[in-house]
Structure formats: C-alpha cells, structure tokens
Design a protein around this motif. Structure first.
Motif, mmCIF file in Angstrom:
data_model
loop_
_atom_site.group_PDB
_atom_site.id
_atom_site.type_symbol
_atom_site.label_atom_id
_atom_site.label_comp_id
_atom_site.label_asym_id
_atom_site.label_seq_id
_atom_site.Cartn_x
_atom_site.Cartn_y
_atom_site.Cartn_z
ATOM 1 N N TYR A 189 7.883 -6.490 5.103
ATOM 2 C CA TYR A 189 8.424 -5.679 6.187
ATOM 3 C C TYR A 189 8.850 -6.607 7.313
ATOM 4 C CZ TYR A 189 3.591 -6.405 7.687
ATOM 5 O OH TYR A 189 2.376 -6.967 8.010
ATOM 6 N N SER A 192 6.976 -9.646 9.705
ATOM 7 C CA SER A 192 5.669 -9.912 9.090
ATOM 8 C C SER A 192 5.250 -11.376 9.244
ATOM 9 C CB SER A 192 5.681 -9.525 7.607
ATOM 10 O OG SER A 192 6.666 -10.244 6.890
ATOM 11 N N TRP A 250 5.110 0.647 13.471
ATOM 12 C CA TRP A 250 3.882 1.140 12.836
ATOM 13 C C TRP A 250 3.424 0.174 11.751
ATOM 14 C CZ3 TRP A 250 1.309 5.651 14.295
ATOM 15 C CH2 TRP A 250 1.958 6.433 15.256
ATOM 16 N N ARG A 251 4.388 -0.344 10.969
ATOM 17 C CA ARG A 251 4.028 -1.322 9.935
ATOM 18 C C ARG A 251 3.442 -2.578 10.555
ATOM 19 N NH1 ARG A 251 6.374 -0.684 4.720
ATOM 20 N NH2 ARG A 251 7.679 1.177 4.576
ATOM 21 N N GLY A 253 1.806 -2.838 13.471
ATOM 22 C CA GLY A 253 0.448 -2.549 13.916
ATOM 23 C C GLY A 253 -0.533 -2.472 12.761
ATOM 24 N N GLN A 254 -0.101 -1.834 11.679
ATOM 25 C CA GLN A 254 -0.955 -1.743 10.499
ATOM 26 C C GLN A 254 -1.256 -3.129 9.940
ATOM 27 O OE1 GLN A 254 0.867 -0.018 6.940
ATOM 28 N NE2 GLN A 254 -1.024 1.091 6.512
ATOM 29 N N GLY A 255 -0.260 -4.024 10.000
ATOM 30 C CA GLY A 255 -0.472 -5.386 9.518
ATOM 31 C C GLY A 255 -1.510 -6.131 10.331
ATOM 32 N N TYR A 256 -1.436 -6.007 11.654
ATOM 33 C CA TYR A 256 -2.409 -6.680 12.511
ATOM 34 C C TYR A 256 -3.824 -6.154 12.266
ATOM 35 C CZ TYR A 256 1.435 -8.606 15.331
ATOM 36 O OH TYR A 256 2.553 -9.289 15.772
ATOM 37 N N VAL A 257 -3.954 -4.836 12.184
ATOM 38 C CA VAL A 257 -5.278 -4.254 11.963
ATOM 39 C C VAL A 257 -5.821 -4.658 10.596
ATOM 40 C CG1 VAL A 257 -6.563 -2.096 11.692
ATOM 41 C CG2 VAL A 257 -4.900 -2.327 13.545
ATOM 42 N N GLY A 258 -4.967 -4.623 9.575
ATOM 43 C CA GLY A 258 -5.401 -5.023 8.245
ATOM 44 C C GLY A 258 -5.859 -6.464 8.203
ATOM 45 N N THR A 282 -1.515 -0.987 21.231
ATOM 46 C CA THR A 282 -1.027 0.373 21.012
ATOM 47 C C THR A 282 -0.495 0.980 22.300
ATOM 48 O OG1 THR A 282 -2.622 0.658 19.222
ATOM 49 C CG2 THR A 282 -1.653 2.655 20.150
#
Length: 311
Positions: A189, A192, A250-251, A253-258, A282
């Motif tokens: 994405y 990344s 959103w992708r 943010g999801q990458g950082y959290v993951g 956020t």
C-alpha cells in the motif's frame, strides 16, 4: 552467489528495477566500485520493456558479483522490493536496498558498515544525502532533517517516524539481515516505506554518517513525479488495488499499529507509550481519515474508478 573469496558475501545489495535503462548503469557501477568489496548486487527486473535487461546482463558478464533476475510480470513496486530481498544470498549478514537511478560514493558501504559493527543499538546506518540532476551535477544538500531517529528512547523514535513529514532516505540504508527478516517487509500500500522505517525504529536507532555519500537522482521519471498524489502512488505500490476502494490513511494507521503489536523485545511500558503516540496520530490525521471515507464514498456512488493505473 558467493563472494570472490568463495564465501557468502558479507553484504547483499538489492536493486529493484523497472524500465531503468537511463540511469541503471551508473547506479550499479557505483555499487560495484565500493571500497568494501565483499558484496553482491542483485537486480530484480519487474518486467522491463526497455533496455534494462541488456545493460544489466552486460555488466554482470564483467563482474561476477552482479546477478540479474527477471520477474515474469510487473507486480508493483512493493512486491519487487520484497522480491529482491528474498533473492539475497542467505548467508549475507547485511542488506541494503538501492534504487536503479541513485549513486553512492565509493566510501559509502565501508563507513555505514562500521557504524553497524561498532554499535548493536543501531538498526539502520546511512549517510547524509544530496540531490543530483540527470547529468550527475549537484542540486542541493539535505543535511540533517532534525529527525530524532537516533534517540535512545524508542517512543521518541517511533513518534518521529510515524508522525513527522520527512524524506525516507533511510529506507536505502544498511541493515542487519536478521533485523529486516524480523519485520513484515514493505507493505502493499502507498507510503508503506514509512511504516517499515517506523517498524525498524522499534528495533534500534538510525544513525547517519555525517558526509554526503548517498546521491539521490532527480529526474522526470522518478516514481514520485509520475505518481504525484497518494492515490496515484497506490498503483505503483500495488497494481492489484487499481479500481478498488482504498483508504490510504487508514491503511497507514493500521500498518503502524500492526508494527507496534508485533514488535519483539519491547517492554510493556515502551509498547504502551508507543501506542499512546498512535492516539495522537489519530487526532492529527483525523481530517485525512474522514476525507478518505468521503472521497471513496463519492467515487463508489458516482461510479468512478477510485484510483488510476499507471503502468
């Protein structure tokens, strides 16, 4: 591939390439001319339709440390970055990516290698960067971006690399192979590379040699110019997403959290402090998150293709 001594090379350099005939020869020659010679250079060609293959094969015939691999189809930039890492010699202790248009001072590899060898707290070693034009002439010096990526506090590093706007030079730095193996690699994405750098910051500090040994080439064919917006860059990172609704923020943010949830070796306190930074992320990125939803919704309702494809 083995080094000239018959052993596995100490350093593997991966060069993802696509239609790179214009600058790939000087890029590869600068790598093969490093003072530190115990290396291999692997080119992963993402289905080029120009003279890239001929140029690289000609160079490989003259230097056994260079290897050319052609991918059967163009799967996008992220897939090719990950592919060239997978193609490294399994015994190489260190790895770096190199672009098919940038060049390196002959002293680059030896100096950044010394940084990693001398300090186990460092996860990525690079140098200062300048920009060069199509003819190799100096355009500008970047100097220190003021990014505290070398801070001993992991939460400070993670906050900087996930929240600040910066040039991602360090994605082309030298890393320990075992460190990079422990990450999730480059995500499929847009942006990344920022997530991967943040993930690497959870494993150690970033240190730059204070000399301009890395020369980034500016030219009209650079991916950030042919794909100028975040939505356009999705097509470069992952063509499979073309025509689908995408939510780039959103992708991200999801990458950082993951990355945070899966990072090994973090204390409970450090993980909590880093996760708290994502709360701030956020809030700051809230307007962008909402615009992602609104724009994708408008695209779907209006029957428009969410993103355009650039071959």
């Amino acid at each position: 591939m083995t080094s000239p001594t018959g052993r596995a090379p100490l350093v593997s350099i991966g060069v993802p390439a696509y239609n790179a005939e214009r600058f790939i020869a000087p890029a590869l020659e600068s790598l093969l001319s490093q003072d530190m010679t115990d290396l291999e250079v692997v080119v992963s060609d993402n289905g080029s339709t120009d003279g890239t293959e001929r140029i690289v094969r000609d160079l490989a015939a003259r230097d056994g440390r260079l290897r050319y691999v052609r991918q059967p189809v163009n799967r996008g930039g992220a897939a090719n970055f990950n592919a060239v890492f997978a193609l490294r010699h399994p015994g190489a202790s260190y790895f770096k990516w190199a672009a098919a248009d940038d060049t390196h001072d002959p002293r680059y590899l030896g100096q950044v290698l010394e940084v990693l060898r001398s300090d186990p707290s460092v996860s990525v070693a690079h140098s200062l960067t300048d920009d060069i034009d199509e003819d190799g002439s100096h355009l500008r010096s970047w100097g220190d971006q003021g990014l505290p990526a070398d801070d001993p506090d992991v939460a400070v590093r993670f906050a900087a690399l996930s929240q600040r706007n910066y040039q991602c030079f360090s994605i082309f730095g030298l890393m320990r192979t075992e460190t990079l193996v422990g990450t999730r690699g480059l995500g499929y994405y847009a942006e990344s590379d920022r997530v991967l750098l943040a993930e690497l910051s959870l494993r150690g500090r970033f240190v730059d040699v204070q000399e301009e040994l890395f020369h980034r080439r500016q030219h009209s064919g650079r991916s950030v110019r042919t794909h100028p917006t975040a939505r356009d860059r999705i097509a470069w990172f992952n063509p499979d997403l073309v025509g689908r609704p995408v939510f780039p923020e959103w992708r991200l943010g999801q990458g950082y959290v993951g990355a945070l949830l899966q990072a090994p070796g973090l204390s409970a306190d450090d993980r909590a402090r880093c996760l708290a930074q994502m709360g701030r992320w956020t809030v700051v990125r809230g307007p962008h998150l909402l615009r992602n939803v609104a724009r994708t919704g408008a695209d779907v309702v209006g029957g428009r293709t969410p993103i355009r494809h650039h071959a």
